[in-house]
Design a protein around this motif. Structure first.
Motif, PDB file in Angstrom:
ATOM      1  N   LEU A 248      34.693 139.314 -96.178  1.00 23.66           N
ATOM      2  CA  LEU A 248      34.813 140.721 -96.561  1.00 23.66           C
ATOM      3  C   LEU A 248      33.846 141.624 -95.812  1.00 23.66           C
ATOM      4  CD1 LEU A 248      35.239 140.471-100.449  1.00 23.66           C
ATOM      5  CD2 LEU A 248      36.986 141.073 -98.774  1.00 23.66           C
ATOM      6  N   LEU A 249      32.795 141.047 -95.234  1.00 24.63           N
ATOM      7  CA  LEU A 249      31.797 141.871 -94.542  1.00 24.63           C
ATOM      8  C   LEU A 249      32.410 142.661 -93.386  1.00 24.63           C
ATOM      9  CD1 LEU A 249      28.685 139.487 -94.440  1.00 24.63           C
ATOM     10  CD2 LEU A 249      29.009 141.522 -95.848  1.00 24.63           C
ATOM     11  N   LYS A 250      33.409 142.088 -92.734  1.00 24.40           N
ATOM     12  CA  LYS A 250      34.005 142.787 -91.587  1.00 24.40           C
ATOM     13  C   LYS A 250      34.901 143.939 -92.025  1.00 24.40           C
ATOM     14  CE  LYS A 250      38.022 139.718 -91.106  1.00 24.40           C
ATOM     15  NZ  LYS A 250      38.755 138.805 -90.212  1.00 24.40           N
ATOM     16  N   HIS A 251      35.130 144.071 -93.325  1.00 21.62           N
ATOM     17  CA  HIS A 251      35.974 145.157 -93.835  1.00 21.62           C
ATOM     18  C   HIS A 251      35.131 146.315 -94.384  1.00 21.62           C
ATOM     19  CE1 HIS A 251      39.737 142.974 -93.405  1.00 21.62           C
ATOM     20  NE2 HIS A 251      39.217 141.929 -94.034  1.00 21.62           N
ATOM     21  N   TRP A 252      33.888 146.469 -93.895  1.00 23.31           N
ATOM     22  CA  TRP A 252      33.001 147.482 -94.474  1.00 23.31           C
ATOM     23  C   TRP A 252      33.545 148.894 -94.287  1.00 23.31           C
ATOM     24  CZ3 TRP A 252      30.698 151.169 -91.326  1.00 23.31           C
ATOM     25  CH2 TRP A 252      30.724 150.911 -89.944  1.00 23.31           C
ATOM     26  N   LYS A 253      34.218 149.163 -93.191  1.00 24.13           N
ATOM     27  CA  LYS A 253      34.815 150.488 -92.996  1.00 24.13           C
ATOM     28  C   LYS A 253      35.922 150.738 -94.017  1.00 24.13           C
ATOM     29  CE  LYS A 253      33.933 150.951 -88.030  1.00 24.13           C
ATOM     30  NZ  LYS A 253      34.553 151.108 -86.684  1.00 24.13           N
ATOM     31  N   LEU A 254      36.711 149.701 -94.282  1.00 21.25           N
ATOM     32  CA  LEU A 254      37.779 149.812 -95.275  1.00 21.25           C
ATOM     33  C   LEU A 254      37.195 150.090 -96.661  1.00 21.25           C
ATOM     34  CD1 LEU A 254      40.746 149.523 -96.120  1.00 21.25           C
ATOM     35  CD2 LEU A 254      40.384 147.050 -96.262  1.00 21.25           C
ATOM     36  N   PHE A 255      36.083 149.447 -96.989  1.00 26.00           N
ATOM     37  CA  PHE A 255      35.422 149.688 -98.272  1.00 26.00           C
ATOM     38  C   PHE A 255      35.018 151.157 -98.403  1.00 26.00           C
ATOM     39  CE2 PHE A 255      34.503 145.021 -98.619  1.00 26.00           C
ATOM     40  CZ  PHE A 255      35.000 144.854 -99.910  1.00 26.00           C
ATOM     41  N   VAL A 301      44.559 143.676-100.405  1.00 24.76           N
ATOM     42  CA  VAL A 301      43.998 143.495-101.741  1.00 24.76           C
ATOM     43  C   VAL A 301      42.743 144.354-101.899  1.00 24.76           C
ATOM     44  CG1 VAL A 301      42.947 141.829-103.334  1.00 24.76           C
ATOM     45  CG2 VAL A 301      44.922 141.163-101.953  1.00 24.76           C
ATOM     46  N   VAL A 302      41.938 144.403-100.845  1.00 27.37           N
ATOM     47  CA  VAL A 302      40.667 145.134-100.894  1.00 27.37           C
ATOM     48  C   VAL A 302      40.890 146.625-101.112  1.00 27.37           C
ATOM     49  CG1 VAL A 302      38.659 145.837 -99.526  1.00 27.37           C
ATOM     50  CG2 VAL A 302      39.444 143.451 -99.469  1.00 27.37           C
ATOM     51  N   ALA A 303      41.812 147.217-100.353  1.00 26.54           N
ATOM     52  CA  ALA A 303      41.982 148.673-100.378  1.00 26.54           C
ATOM     53  C   ALA A 303      42.367 149.215-101.756  1.00 26.54           C
ATOM     54  CB  ALA A 303      43.011 149.093 -99.327  1.00 26.54           C
ATOM     55  N   PRO A 304      43.437 148.718-102.384  1.00 27.30           N
ATOM     56  CA  PRO A 304      43.809 149.304-103.687  1.00 27.30           C
ATOM     57  C   PRO A 304      42.813 149.019-104.795  1.00 27.30           C
ATOM     58  CG  PRO A 304      45.226 147.422-103.180  1.00 27.30           C
ATOM     59  CD  PRO A 304      44.424 147.699-101.952  1.00 27.30           C
TER      60      PRO A 304
END
Length: 503
Positions: A248-255, A301-304
């Motif tokens: 999940l660390l690589k999705h920090w921008k998405l967070f 899954v992360v975004a919503p």
């Protein structure tokens, strides 16, 4: 610095043994409510609100808000394991969560969902901690005209930002206004629309309406659809948790993007459901591999989940500082504050510091505890879903009836709950949103009082709503939100005409 000291004092209030105990009870009940289709955050809070009347207000709001946080966590479990959204905002989670479970990655999907929910709530709580005191101090300048302009903006935003047809939103809201006027007029003492029923002298209790509209209405609809649970099993191990966290660390921008969307939709009356869909759509549009979405993409899954939890938490910001709820659940909690003798708005931060900062501190604690609870108890919640819905539904209906009767100790309230339940069922069949009705029912009398006070001050001149930059800007923005759907309709018609001409 004073706000930081107040927050530290809030932790001392929230961390007392009774408050921690009720926090855990609220989280467990919330996860259960989120897991069971036919219930939801607003429903659970409304049904259990009567049980808190004898509690200390701080303890009561902590337990009820934890029910909401738990419901946000729990909705992901049925979405991912059973492809059945436990909550409306969990629909977008099913798009990629269930395909991941079918691939044998249910544990990874659940860990990502719970972690994303935690991150979204954490950032939203930080936003409340920093902005709430500033907004409350600014709101002290508000008079009746400014307060009515804010309430008008809230009503118009529901029309302009609703995913349903504006006409349906207006129908729901106008019915709420009509119900809010029933009873004795506070300014003239005259009776309005009581039709000879002495039980209606004080008007409709919003709690009775909410229990019926959400609880009974949803159960009737679910029973009609004949719900059956068939899904995947999952057990989350520490190894899977740490591997998923690393991924999940690589999705920090998405967070960050999802948090921004969620907080905006929570502060404005958008809510968690539109926030989850909007965040999912933006994530897919900006992804390097949009074709993977809908087939088991972790980002789906992360975004919503991040946006839904951020929206659900940040909805409390306008409720605490301005007395304006940003979601149906916040509207129910707003009614709870009034029942407990607390006046939502800027003076709440001055007169009831223990209450406000205890609640904010409990948000930090409850989300940490909630994350640990759901990560360790997924098999238990999945097993509950094996219970036939024919057993669960009567239990929920009886609980709703007990909650309605507890409000005033009158069978008339139970009968009205059933009437509102049928109304909620019809509204859901016709796809008419319930949130505008609840909002109008809660705020209708306050908006009417502020409008009439403004008219008395200005001797009947509507120019008071343009008398200074603040009230004029709020009124203009409200009118813009009201006519915004007309702009979208005009734009679509022009596009159709251009296509027809080119053909």
């Amino acid at each position: 610095m004073d706000d930081f000291n107040s927050l530290m004092h809030g932790f001392s209030v929230a961390a007392t043994l009774p408050n921690l105990g009720y926090m855990m009870v609220g989280l467990l009940l919330g996860v259960l409510i989120g897991v069971l289709p036919g219930l939801g955050g607003a429903n659970g809070v409304a049904i259990l609100l009567p049980l808190t009347f004898t509690m200390n207000p701080t303890t009561a709001i902590i337990m009820l808000s934890c029910i909401y946080w738990g419901a946000l966590f729990g909705g992901a479990i049925t979405s991912i394991l059973f492809n059945i959204p436990g909550e409306p905002w969990s629909v977008a989670t099913t798009f990629d969560g269930y395909p991941m479970a079918q691939r044998g990655e249910a544990a990874q999907a659940l860990t990502a969902a719970f972690t994303s929910s935690f991150v979204g709530a954490l950032f939203a709580t930080l936003l409340i901690s920093f902005l709430a005191p500033l907004l409350a101090r600014f709101a002290l300048r508000f008079g009746p005209a400014e307060l009515f302009a804010v309430q008008l903006l809230t009503f118009c935003s529901f029309v302009g930002m609703s995913r349903e047809a504006p006409v349906k939103t207006l129908i729901s809201m106008l019915l709420g206004f009509a119900l809010a006027t029933i009873g004795m007029d506070d300014m003239t003492g005259q009776l309005r629309m009581t039709f000879g029923f002495t039980e209606l002298l004080k008007g409709f209790d919003f709690l009775i309406a909410v229990i019926g509209l959400f609880g009974i209405g949803e159960i009737l609809l679910t029973m009609e659809e004949g719900l059956a649970f068939k899904g995947q099993s999952a057990r989350i191990s520490p190894k899977v948790v740490f591997e998923t966290w690393w991924a999940l660390l690589k999705h920090w921008k998405l967070f960050l993007r999802s948090v921004a969307i969620g907080c905006w939709m929570g502060i404005t009356p958008g809510g968690a459901t539109p926030a989850s869909f909007m965040s999912y759509g933006v994530a897919q549009r900006l992804s390097r591999h949009p074709e993977r979405f809908g087939k088991g993409e972790l980002a789906g899954v992360v975004a919503p989940e991040t946006a839904a939890h951020a929206a659900g938490t940040s909805a409390l910001l306008p409720m605490l500082t301005l007395g304006i709820p940003g979601s149906p659940t916040a509207a129910v909690l707003l009614g709870g504050l009034v029942i407990w003798g607390l006046q939502p708005g800027p003076m709440l931060f001055t007169e009831n510091k223990d209450f406000v900062w205890g609640l904010i501190a409990s948000m930090y604690l409850s989300n940490v505890v909630g994350l640990l609870v759901v990560l360790t108890t997924v098999p238990f919640w999945a097993a509950i879903l094996r219970i036939p819905f024919s057993i669960i539904a009567p239990v929920i209906i009886v609980t709703c009836a007990i909650g309605a009767y507890t409000v005033h100790g009158a069978m008339f309230d139970v009968y009205m709950m059933l009437v509102f339940g049928v109304m909620g069922y019809v509204f859901k069949k016709l796809r008419i949103p319930l949130a505008p009705l609840v909002l109008a029912l809660v705020l209708g009398d306050k908006a009417e009082a502020n409008f009439r006070q403004s008219m008395l001050v200005s001797q009947g001149s509507l120019g008071i709503f343009w008398s200074n930059a603040l009230v004029g800007g709020l009124t203009a923005l409200a009118l813009l939100m009201l006519v915004w759907p007309l702009y979208g309709l005009l734009k679509r018609r022009l596009a159709r005409n251009e296509i027809a001409v080119s053909a």
